[in-house]
Design an enzyme around this catalytic site. Sequence first.
Site, PDB file in Angstrom:
ATOM      1  N   GLU A   1      -2.974   9.196   7.708  1.00 55.86           N
ATOM      2  CA  GLU A   1      -1.717   8.938   7.795  1.00 55.86           C
ATOM      3  C   GLU A   1      -0.921   9.612   9.025  1.00 55.86           C
ATOM      4  OE1 GLU A   1       0.980   7.258   5.945  1.00 55.86           O
ATOM      5  OE2 GLU A   1      -0.928   6.269   5.108  1.00 55.86           O
TER       6      GLU A   1
ATOM      7  N   CYS B   1     -11.033   2.932  -0.512  1.00 58.11           N
ATOM      8  CA  CYS B   1      -9.661   3.070  -0.095  1.00 58.11           C
ATOM      9  C   CYS B   1      -9.312   2.432   1.011  1.00 58.11           C
ATOM     10  CB  CYS B   1      -9.536   4.683  -0.078  1.00 58.11           C
ATOM     11  SG  CYS B   1      -7.952   5.090   0.715  1.00 58.11           S
ATOM     12  N   THR B   2      -8.394   1.725   1.327  1.00 55.19           N
ATOM     13  CA  THR B   2      -8.014   0.713   2.311  1.00 55.19           C
ATOM     14  C   THR B   2      -7.625   1.618   3.600  1.00 55.19           C
ATOM     15  OG1 THR B   2      -5.550   0.747   1.496  1.00 55.19           O
ATOM     16  CG2 THR B   2      -7.286  -1.116   0.831  1.00 55.19           C
ATOM     17  N   HIS B   3      -7.405   2.966   3.320  1.00 54.31           N
ATOM     18  CA  HIS B   3      -7.205   3.797   4.540  1.00 54.31           C
ATOM     19  C   HIS B   3      -8.583   4.132   5.347  1.00 54.31           C
ATOM     20  CE1 HIS B   3      -3.146   4.652   2.845  1.00 54.31           C
ATOM     21  NE2 HIS B   3      -2.978   5.375   4.072  1.00 54.31           N
TER      22      HIS B   3
ATOM     23  N   CYS C   1      -4.245  -1.413  -2.105  1.00 56.97           N
ATOM     24  CA  CYS C   1      -4.382  -0.052  -2.387  1.00 56.97           C
ATOM     25  C   CYS C   1      -5.334   0.124  -3.793  1.00 56.97           C
ATOM     26  CB  CYS C   1      -2.968   0.595  -2.705  1.00 56.97           C
ATOM     27  SG  CYS C   1      -3.010   2.233  -3.142  1.00 56.97           S
TER      28      CYS C   1
ATOM     29  N   ASP D   1       0.880  -1.149   0.139  1.00 57.45           N
ATOM     30  CA  ASP D   1       0.142  -0.196  -0.099  1.00 57.45           C
ATOM     31  C   ASP D   1       0.907   1.368   0.030  1.00 57.45           C
ATOM     32  OD1 ASP D   1      -2.327   1.399   0.241  1.00 57.45           O
ATOM     33  OD2 ASP D   1      -1.931   1.773   2.351  1.00 57.45           O
ATOM     34  N   SER D   2       0.291   2.416  -0.431  1.00 50.57           N
ATOM     35  CA  SER D   2       0.960   3.499  -0.202  1.00 50.57           C
ATOM     36  C   SER D   2       1.397   4.144   1.066  1.00 50.57           C
ATOM     37  CB  SER D   2       0.216   4.522  -1.060  1.00 50.57           C
ATOM     38  OG  SER D   2      -0.947   4.894   0.002  1.00 50.57           O
TER      39      SER D   2
ATOM     40  N   TYR E   1      -0.997   8.364  -2.755  1.00 45.05           N
ATOM     41  CA  TYR E   1      -0.995   8.241  -4.213  1.00 45.05           C
ATOM     42  C   TYR E   1      -2.173   8.767  -4.864  1.00 45.05           C
ATOM     43  CZ  TYR E   1       2.950   4.724  -4.085  1.00 45.05           C
ATOM     44  OH  TYR E   1       4.055   3.826  -3.973  1.00 45.05           O
TER      45      TYR E   1
END
Length: 273
Positions: A158, A192-194, A71, A8-9, A40
């Site tokens: 993040e 989105c995996t976040h 991602c 992932d980013s 990204y």
Amino acid sequence: MFPIGVFDSGYGGLTVLKEFVRVLPEYDFVYLGDNARTPYGTRSFDVVYRYTKEAVHALFELGCPLVILACNTASAKALRSIQQRDLPLSDPGRRVLGVIRPSVEAIGKLSANRHVGILATAGTVASGSYPLEIEKLYGLGNYTVTQVACPLWVPLVESNELTGPGVEYFVRKYVDGLFEQDPQIDTVILGCTHYPLLAPQIARFLPVGVQLVEQGAIVAGSLKEYLSRHAEMDAVLGKSGRHTFLTTENAGQFAQMASLFMDAPVSVRQISL
Ligand code: DGL
């Protein structure tokens, strides 16, 4: 015997890795977060493709015969080129899989009225990957798909900003934007995996009865099924339950976050791509 690579980013793919470990506890995994270059989601096709290719290459160098792009942005912008152009030439025996196709396959079982909302990065939304895959799988015009880009959510995750009035403001802004476009939506996909880290906040602003779908469990189920169908791949995968964590940014900072995600202390190595 080799580990499964998970990329992932940044931290988001850990929400997928956690489900992989739950569903496939005996398998070895190596996770790579490109934290130095996240996000990204706001970058061009060319840049996301180049970064993703570099990350996949690093995981191949570590021996991974199978890499999962955990991602959506990388799955939307780089997966097809890697699968169709790069792998046949350079690594025909290895496989790279993404998260969009399994999520789209799950939609058929989830939405009753076929009005689906997608919350994702600007890059994933602009790629049109979700509406295109939905159309490919379920036919033209069978689903009403509404997408909203949420460019501020990845930076919030993040930086571990998951609660508070500022977070609520930006969560509500994008959720309201989705339902203003289609009030009939019965299923919202966190594309989105976040975003699962913001799920408790997002759920608060959804109209009653709307289901919120996280990808981790879906993608993990799909990986398990893939391995059961590909015995030749399964045979070369390590099964000592070993998990390795790599980041392109500071290892200590990553270790702190990753330990929270994985509910256990993890050791992390910094690499450059
Ligand atoms: N976690 C990623 C995704 O699923 C990308 C986030 C980003 O780097 O913008 O799209």
